[in-house]
Motif scaffolding. Structure first.
Motif, PDB file in Angstrom:
ATOM      1  N   SER A  35     -11.622 -73.353  31.251  1.00 63.06           N
ATOM      2  CA  SER A  35     -10.660 -72.285  31.552  1.00 63.06           C
ATOM      3  C   SER A  35     -10.411 -71.415  30.321  1.00 63.06           C
ATOM      4  O   SER A  35     -10.291 -70.192  30.437  1.00 63.06           O
ATOM      5  N   ASP A  76     -13.930 -71.325  38.431  1.00 55.32           N
ATOM      6  CA  ASP A  76     -13.573 -72.262  37.369  1.00 55.32           C
ATOM      7  C   ASP A  76     -13.034 -73.522  38.038  1.00 55.32           C
ATOM      8  O   ASP A  76     -11.997 -73.492  38.680  1.00 55.32           O
ATOM      9  N   THR A  77     -13.766 -74.605  37.887  1.00 55.69           N
ATOM     10  CA  THR A  77     -13.435 -75.822  38.618  1.00 55.69           C
ATOM     11  C   THR A  77     -12.722 -76.817  37.712  1.00 55.69           C
ATOM     12  O   THR A  77     -12.669 -76.628  36.502  1.00 55.69           O
TER      13      THR A  77
ATOM     14  N   LYS B 113      -4.051 -82.372  26.688  1.00 57.45           N
ATOM     15  CA  LYS B 113      -4.325 -80.964  26.366  1.00 57.45           C
ATOM     16  C   LYS B 113      -3.294 -80.417  25.386  1.00 57.45           C
ATOM     17  O   LYS B 113      -3.613 -79.587  24.532  1.00 57.45           O
TER      18      LYS B 113
HETATM   19 MG   LIG Z   1      -9.549 -75.680  33.752  1.00 60.85          MG
END
Ligand SMILES: [Mg+2]
Ligand SMILES: Nc1nc2c(ncn2[C@@H]2O[C@H](COP(=O)(O)OP(=O)(O)OP(=O)(O)O)[C@@H](O)[C@H]2O)c(=O)[nH]1
Lengths: 223, 158
Positions: A35, A76-77, B113
């Motif tokens: 992403s 976008d997976t 993240k």
């Molecule tokens: Mg992503």
């Protein structure tokens, strides 16, 4: 069965048959930076469409290839395993594939083999590339060679979504290859799908003819 | 950008986010304490982070603090409300390079993240940086490339 493959009710995937439309998918493990790469390439231009049930973010982009304008849909997976059942719809009608791994995590590199195998089950021939992301974290990795994909002749890119290295170059080349592939497709699957779709259409036409007949049979009364 | 974030952290009571920032023109460094309201142990950390990022009174200060950084701070606050220690929260952000992140749920993945974001934000070139270049190409193909040890064990797979 094949008729169900790739059906996402919210999305009309038939449009990808038209000449000015290409579909490019971005695959790879969770958190490799798929992403972030999309966002870096598209900057503020993008207005992504979120389809959370399908773990999918759709980015629309307009590109110029040669002297043609092409509408590019980037799929976008998500890497998460629980979305595995969605994968067939990602592959369906795709014209190119960007496979990403994280240079800081070996497991994401090892997993490329699985992603690639699955891709080829659905799309045996579409152009594909291997992208080593996050090189900003450790520039030394660019001294090493990563052999996955060499045998298959897949182009390889060292990139960083953070500082932007080679991101635009990689996307532009993949768009070009998607367009080239589209003009000269060699995937057998495409044709099968096409035939199945035509088959559906014919059936529908039959029905509507039947309706028409019904109407004409009544119309003499009206005249 | 009028403010450049230097560091951020949390205060547990009252629940707040602390931001050390620098005024881009005057270069003065200041501290701002942003109370986190309507946030409980049941709240959605991601929505709360988004609300704060768009808050009319704070958004200018938070412009260069990423969404996932704010999510991380909210997760720490919520962990505390749920009775977890700060050590526990910090450990959950810890990255094990061999862990298969594909198996994590959304929240666990956000934690990882959030951790990755620190380096990402540090190395990030932004559009408003004077030296920003959209299309940067670097050619890495060296005459002699070291063979990658990642390929070694199971070459036959490929
Ligand atoms: Mg992503
Ligand atoms: N240092 C560095 N970090 C990066 C880079 N690209 C992404 N990251 C970090 O990696 C994290 C994950 O990136 P995403 O773009 O969300 O990963 P993804 O592949 O889309 O992950 P899923 O959608 O969950 O499958 C980000 O939060 C960043 O912190 C990069 O080029 N350099």
């Amino acid at each position: 069965m094949a008729g169900d493959v790739g059906s996402i009710p919210e999305l009309d995937q038939k449009k990808y048959d038209s000449d000015e439309q290409v579909k490019i998918i971005c695959l790879g493990d969770s958190a490799v930076g798929k992403s972030k790469l999309m966002e870096r390439f598209l900057m503020d231009e993008y207005r992504p469409q979120q389809l959370s049930t399908y773990a999918l973010t759709l980015y629309k982009h307009t590109a110029t290839v040669g002297n043609r304008t092409v509408a590019v849909d980037f799929w976008d997976t998500a890497g998460q395993e629980r979305f595995q059942s969605m994968h067939p719809s990602y592959y369906h009608k795709a014209h190119a594939c960007i496979m990403v791994f994280d240079v800081q995590r070996k497991i994401t590199y090892k997993n490329l083999a699985n992603w690639y195998k699955e891709l080829r089950e659905y799309r045996p021939e579409i152009p594909c590339c291997v992208v080593a992301n996050k090189i900003d974290a450790d520039l030394k990795v660019t001294q090493r060679s990563f052999n996955f994909g060499k045998k298959q002749g897949l182009p390889f890119y060292f990139v960083s979504a953070a500082d932007g290295t080679n991101v635009v170059k990689m996307f532009r080349e993949m768009i070009k290859r998607a367009v080239d592939y589209k003009q000269n497709p060699s995937d057998f699957m495409d044709e099968v799908m096409q035939e199945l779709e035509n088959f559906d259409l014919e059936k529908k036409e039959d029905n509507s003819e039947a309706d028409d007949d019904g109407l004409t049979a009544e119309s003499p009364d009206v005249v | 950008m009028r403010f450049k974030a230097k560091r951020c952290g949390v205060l547990f009571s009252p629940p707040s986010i602390v931001l050390i920032y620098q005024h881009t023109e005057t270069k003065k460094v200041r501290k701002r304490i942003i109370p986190v309201r309507n946030f409980s142990k049941y709240s959605d950390y991601s929505m709360a982070a988004e609300r704060l990022k768009n808050h009319p009174r704070h958004r200018d200060y938070l412009e260069c603090v990423s969404q996932s950084q704010l999510e991380k701070l909210h997760i720490i606050l919520r962990d505390h409300m749920q009775g977890f220690s700060l050590e526990h929260s910090l450990a959950s952000f810890h990255l094990d390079p061999d862990e298969d992140l594909n198996k994590l749920d959304d929240e666990e993945l956000t934690r990882k993240k959030g951790q990755m974001d620190e380096l990402f934000e540090k190395n990030r070139k932004r559009k408003d940086d004077p030296e920003f270049v959209y299309d940067i190409e670097v050619n890495f193909s060296k005459p002699v490339l070291e063979k990658c040890s990642w390929d070694e064990e199971s070459d036959d797979e490929f």
